[in-house]
Scaffold this motif. Structure first.
Motif, PDB file in Angstrom:
ATOM      1  N   ARG A  55       0.822  -1.205   0.000  1.00  0.00           N
ATOM      2  CA  ARG A  55       0.000   0.000   0.000  1.00  0.00           C
ATOM      3  C   ARG A  55       0.858   1.259   0.000  1.00  0.00           C
ATOM      4  O   ARG A  55       0.612   2.192  -0.759  1.00  0.00           O
ATOM      5  CB  ARG A  55      -0.922  -0.025   1.222  1.00  0.00           C
ATOM      6  N   ARG A  56       1.879   1.312   0.849  1.00  0.00           N
ATOM      7  CA  ARG A  56       2.698   2.511   0.967  1.00  0.00           C
ATOM      8  C   ARG A  56       3.454   2.817  -0.324  1.00  0.00           C
ATOM      9  O   ARG A  56       3.583   3.970  -0.722  1.00  0.00           O
ATOM     10  CB  ARG A  56       3.678   2.343   2.125  1.00  0.00           C
ATOM     11  N   SER A  57       3.934   1.762  -1.005  1.00  0.00           N
ATOM     12  CA  SER A  57       4.694   2.005  -2.238  1.00  0.00           C
ATOM     13  C   SER A  57       3.793   2.570  -3.335  1.00  0.00           C
ATOM     14  O   SER A  57       4.211   3.433  -4.120  1.00  0.00           O
ATOM     15  CB  SER A  57       5.375   0.725  -2.717  1.00  0.00           C
ATOM     16  N   VAL A  58       2.541   2.099  -3.406  1.00  0.00           N
ATOM     17  CA  VAL A  58       1.605   2.627  -4.399  1.00  0.00           C
ATOM     18  C   VAL A  58       1.281   4.081  -4.091  1.00  0.00           C
ATOM     19  O   VAL A  58       1.222   4.938  -4.987  1.00  0.00           O
ATOM     20  CB  VAL A  58       0.327   1.777  -4.452  1.00  0.00           C
ATOM     21  N   THR A  59       1.099   4.380  -2.797  1.00  0.00           N
ATOM     22  CA  THR A  59       0.843   5.771  -2.392  1.00  0.00           C
ATOM     23  C   THR A  59       2.013   6.663  -2.769  1.00  0.00           C
ATOM     24  O   THR A  59       1.832   7.777  -3.285  1.00  0.00           O
ATOM     25  CB  THR A  59       0.593   5.855  -0.879  1.00  0.00           C
ATOM     26  N   ASP A  60       3.245   6.175  -2.534  1.00  0.00           N
ATOM     27  CA  ASP A  60       4.432   6.957  -2.901  1.00  0.00           C
ATOM     28  C   ASP A  60       4.506   7.182  -4.412  1.00  0.00           C
ATOM     29  O   ASP A  60       4.881   8.265  -4.878  1.00  0.00           O
ATOM     30  CB  ASP A  60       5.694   6.240  -2.426  1.00  0.00           C
ATOM     31  N   ASP A  61       4.152   6.160  -5.186  1.00  0.00           N
ATOM     32  CA  ASP A  61       4.178   6.302  -6.641  1.00  0.00           C
ATOM     33  C   ASP A  61       3.168   7.357  -7.107  1.00  0.00           C
ATOM     34  O   ASP A  61       3.460   8.157  -8.011  1.00  0.00           O
ATOM     35  CB  ASP A  61       3.854   4.967  -7.314  1.00  0.00           C
ATOM     36  N   ILE A  62       1.988   7.353  -6.515  1.00  0.00           N
ATOM     37  CA  ILE A  62       0.972   8.349  -6.880  1.00  0.00           C
ATOM     38  C   ILE A  62       1.458   9.750  -6.529  1.00  0.00           C
ATOM     39  O   ILE A  62       1.287  10.708  -7.310  1.00  0.00           O
ATOM     40  CB  ILE A  62      -0.370   8.027  -6.198  1.00  0.00           C
ATOM     41  N   CYS A  63       2.107   9.891  -5.371  1.00  0.00           N
ATOM     42  CA  CYS A  63       2.662  11.202  -4.996  1.00  0.00           C
ATOM     43  C   CYS A  63       3.729  11.648  -5.990  1.00  0.00           C
ATOM     44  O   CYS A  63       3.804  12.832  -6.359  1.00  0.00           O
ATOM     45  CB  CYS A  63       3.250  11.145  -3.590  1.00  0.00           C
ATOM     46  N   ALA A  64       4.559  10.690  -6.442  1.00  0.00           N
ATOM     47  CA  ALA A  64       5.598  11.012  -7.423  1.00  0.00           C
ATOM     48  C   ALA A  64       4.977  11.470  -8.736  1.00  0.00           C
ATOM     49  O   ALA A  64       5.448  12.420  -9.376  1.00  0.00           O
ATOM     50  CB  ALA A  64       6.500   9.798  -7.639  1.00  0.00           C
ATOM     51  N   LEU A  65       3.893  10.804  -9.141  1.00  0.00           N
ATOM     52  CA  LEU A  65       3.198  11.195 -10.367  1.00  0.00           C
ATOM     53  C   LEU A  65       2.587  12.589 -10.233  1.00  0.00           C
ATOM     54  O   LEU A  65       2.609  13.384 -11.178  1.00  0.00           O
ATOM     55  CB  LEU A  65       2.115  10.170 -10.705  1.00  0.00           C
ATOM     56  N   GLN A  66       2.053  12.893  -9.065  1.00  0.00           N
ATOM     57  CA  GLN A  66       1.502  14.242  -8.828  1.00  0.00           C
ATOM     58  C   GLN A  66       2.606  15.288  -8.900  1.00  0.00           C
ATOM     59  O   GLN A  66       2.429  16.361  -9.485  1.00  0.00           O
ATOM     60  CB  GLN A  66       0.804  14.278  -7.477  1.00  0.00           C
ATOM     61  N   ASP A  67       3.770  14.975  -8.314  1.00  0.00           N
ATOM     62  CA  ASP A  67       4.907  15.907  -8.366  1.00  0.00           C
ATOM     63  C   ASP A  67       5.385  16.118  -9.803  1.00  0.00           C
ATOM     64  O   ASP A  67       5.835  17.211 -10.167  1.00  0.00           O
ATOM     65  CB  ASP A  67       6.068  15.375  -7.518  1.00  0.00           C
ATOM     66  N   PHE A  68       5.262  15.071 -10.616  1.00  0.00           N
ATOM     67  CA  PHE A  68       5.687  15.166 -12.010  1.00  0.00           C
ATOM     68  C   PHE A  68       4.741  16.022 -12.834  1.00  0.00           C
ATOM     69  O   PHE A  68       5.136  16.590 -13.851  1.00  0.00           O
ATOM     70  CB  PHE A  68       5.780  13.757 -12.615  1.00  0.00           C
ATOM     71  N   GLY A  69       3.479  16.140 -12.399  1.00  0.00           N
ATOM     72  CA  GLY A  69       2.532  16.991 -13.111  1.00  0.00           C
ATOM     73  C   GLY A  69       1.188  16.366 -13.416  1.00  0.00           C
ATOM     74  O   GLY A  69       0.294  17.042 -13.929  1.00  0.00           O
ATOM     75  N   PHE A  70       1.013  15.078 -13.111  1.00  0.00           N
ATOM     76  CA  PHE A  70      -0.287  14.445 -13.326  1.00  0.00           C
ATOM     77  C   PHE A  70      -1.297  14.998 -12.313  1.00  0.00           C
ATOM     78  O   PHE A  70      -1.013  15.056 -11.116  1.00  0.00           O
ATOM     79  CB  PHE A  70      -0.197  12.926 -13.160  1.00  0.00           C
ATOM     80  N   ASN A  71      -2.468  15.409 -12.830  1.00  0.00           N
ATOM     81  CA  ASN A  71      -3.503  15.963 -11.956  1.00  0.00           C
ATOM     82  C   ASN A  71      -4.348  14.817 -11.390  1.00  0.00           C
ATOM     83  O   ASN A  71      -5.456  14.560 -11.834  1.00  0.00           O
ATOM     84  CB  ASN A  71      -4.376  16.945 -12.736  1.00  0.00           C
ATOM     85  N   ILE A  72      -3.784  14.123 -10.400  1.00  0.00           N
ATOM     86  CA  ILE A  72      -4.456  12.996  -9.758  1.00  0.00           C
ATOM     87  C   ILE A  72      -5.099  13.506  -8.471  1.00  0.00           C
ATOM     88  O   ILE A  72      -4.424  14.044  -7.596  1.00  0.00           O
ATOM     89  CB  ILE A  72      -3.464  11.862  -9.448  1.00  0.00           C
ATOM     90  N   VAL A  73      -6.406  13.373  -8.393  1.00  0.00           N
ATOM     91  CA  VAL A  73      -7.161  13.884  -7.244  1.00  0.00           C
ATOM     92  C   VAL A  73      -7.441  12.741  -6.272  1.00  0.00           C
ATOM     93  O   VAL A  73      -7.822  11.640  -6.687  1.00  0.00           O
ATOM     94  CB  VAL A  73      -8.485  14.532  -7.705  1.00  0.00           C
ATOM     95  N   LYS A  74      -7.248  13.015  -4.976  1.00  0.00           N
ATOM     96  CA  LYS A  74      -7.557  12.032  -3.939  1.00  0.00           C
ATOM     97  C   LYS A  74      -8.858  12.417  -3.250  1.00  0.00           C
ATOM     98  O   LYS A  74      -8.998  13.533  -2.756  1.00  0.00           O
ATOM     99  CB  LYS A  74      -6.431  11.950  -2.912  1.00  0.00           C
ATOM    100  N   GLU A  75      -9.817  11.509  -3.260  1.00  0.00           N
ATOM    101  CA  GLU A  75     -11.058  11.702  -2.525  1.00  0.00           C
ATOM    102  C   GLU A  75     -10.913  11.023  -1.170  1.00  0.00           C
ATOM    103  O   GLU A  75     -10.802   9.794  -1.083  1.00  0.00           O
ATOM    104  CB  GLU A  75     -12.240  11.104  -3.295  1.00  0.00           C
ATOM    105  N   ARG A  76     -10.885  11.819  -0.125  1.00  0.00           N
ATOM    106  CA  ARG A  76     -10.658  11.272   1.215  1.00  0.00           C
ATOM    107  C   ARG A  76     -11.908  10.565   1.722  1.00  0.00           C
ATOM    108  O   ARG A  76     -13.033  10.954   1.440  1.00  0.00           O
ATOM    109  CB  ARG A  76     -10.255  12.385   2.181  1.00  0.00           C
ATOM    110  N   GLY A  77     -11.672   9.525   2.461  1.00  0.00           N
ATOM    111  CA  GLY A  77     -12.759   8.749   3.048  1.00  0.00           C
ATOM    112  C   GLY A  77     -12.195   7.635   3.888  1.00  0.00           C
ATOM    113  O   GLY A  77     -10.982   7.609   4.195  1.00  0.00           O
ATOM    114  N   LYS A  78     -13.047   6.715   4.264  1.00  0.00           N
ATOM    115  CA  LYS A  78     -12.576   5.561   5.024  1.00  0.00           C
ATOM    116  C   LYS A  78     -11.507   4.826   4.239  1.00  0.00           C
ATOM    117  O   LYS A  78     -10.528   4.314   4.806  1.00  0.00           O
ATOM    118  CB  LYS A  78     -13.758   4.627   5.323  1.00  0.00           C
ATOM    119  N   CYS A  79     -11.685   4.796   2.930  1.00  0.00           N
ATOM    120  CA  CYS A  79     -10.670   4.242   2.024  1.00  0.00           C
ATOM    121  C   CYS A  79     -10.469   5.262   0.909  1.00  0.00           C
ATOM    122  O   CYS A  79     -11.359   5.472   0.088  1.00  0.00           O
ATOM    123  CB  CYS A  79     -11.140   2.899   1.468  1.00  0.00           C
TER     124      CYS A  79
END
Length: 336
Positions: A55-79
């Motif tokens: 789980r943590r590695s996938v989260t880190d990858d998504i953060c890296a993609l956001q830093d690179f410029g991908f407009n990835i939105v996180k919807e907060r919730g229980k999951c």
């Protein structure tokens, strides 16, 4: 094995280096504002392509993609869930492009399907299904010249390289067979620009013989070759818009300044055709005069006649006489 942050140990697969690319693929193909993926959804999809991920590695990858410029939105919730919020083209822009491809005559049905299929890859899978349901080019008239793509590519290269080009040019006979002009001989031209006007795509060339420009329909061109000889160009800088604007349906004629009196409800038609370059003056509560430049061709004369008694050429008189002559000749066809 590889050690993930948080102390988790997972076996390393042959596809491990592709993990972040697959995450981009899943987000691009399967998410939009109405469809999201959780971290666990992504982990499950990675497992199906033989990639182990914590789980943590996938989260880190998504953060890296956001830093690179991908407009990835996180919807907060229980999951927490994620989706790709913006792409190269917005859906409305894709719709305009797809509709244009459907309506365009010079692109064959087969090529239209290919282009639209490629465009649909620029949105999510669910949105692409929405576009598919709206396709309606099957009953439209389409060119059968499958070489248009290659013609355009070759002619663009000739223009870019400043070279002459050669091609064969054809018409259709009553049996819809191709009849090549010049008995199949080559046209050798100085390519200047490519331009779409109405439903057709045109090659604009410069003629040294006439010191003027000549255009050809690209869907009637075949066997294009780029020549080694440098193209000749006029001394004046060529402006595609200035060349196209006075021409009706790409029919050439002597360009003149014309004043036409129209009934008032044709104002938008005149503005749509000539834009800001038309001079408008009010005659009375029912009529206005429009002054503009136009190539005096049979198509232009027929355009004026099409308004019936609600349009009249005021000047020059020779143009008014041509309209009258064409109208009388047309009427004579129905005398019997």
């Amino acid at each position: 094995v590889i050690k993930q942050r948080g102390g988790e140990f997972l076996p390393k697969s042959a596809n491990q280096k592709l993990k972040i690319l697959y995450i981009v693929k899943f987000l691009y193909e399967e998410t939009d504002e109405d469809h999201t993926l959780s971290i666990y959804d992504i982990i499950d999809k990675l497992e199906k392509v033989n990639i182990s991920a914590a789980r943590r590695s996938v989260t880190d990858d998504i953060c890296a993609l956001q830093d690179f410029g991908f407009n990835i939105v996180k919807e907060r919730g229980k999951c927490d869930r994620y989706f790709l919020a913006s792409r190269l083209f917005e859906n409305a822009e894709l719709q305009v492009l797809i509709d244009s491809i459907q309506a365009t005559h010079f692109i064959s049905k087969k090529k239209s399907e290919t282009i639209i299929k490629n465009l649909m890859q620029l949105t999510s899978r669910e949105k692409s299904h929405m576009f598919l349901e709206q396709l309606c080019f099957y009953d439209r008239v389409k060119s059968d010249n499958e070489r248009i793509y290659y013609n355009v590519d070759a002619l663009q290269n000739a223009i870019f390289k400043g070279r002459k080009a050669s091609f064969k040019y054809f018409d259709y006979n009553i049996k819809r067979e191709k009849i090549f002009r010049r008995d199949g001989g080559d046209y050798i031209v100085n390519p200047v620009a490519l331009n779409i006007d109405g439903e057709y795509y045109y090659l604009i060339t410069y003629s040294e013989k006439y010191d003027d420009f000549i255009h050809y329909r690209i869907d009637k061109i075949t066997d294009v070759e780029i020549l080694e000889e440098s193209r000749a160009m006029p001394k004046k800088k060529f402006n595609t818009a200035n060349y196209i604007k006075p021409i009706f349906s790409m029919y050439n004629g002597e360009t003149e300044s014309v004043t036409v009196r129209f009934y008032k409800w044709h104002l938008n038609t005149v503005l749509d055709r000539f834009g800001k370059d038309v001079f408008i003056s009010v005659v009375d509560e029912n009529y206005f005069d429009a002054t503009f430049k136009a190539a005096i061709s049979p198509v232009f004369l027929s355009w004026i006649i099409g308004f019936g008694s609600e349009a009249k050429v005021i000047s020059p008189k020779r143009v008014a006489d041509k309209v009258k002559e064409l109208a009388l000749d047309t009427a004579k066809m129905y005398d019997d």
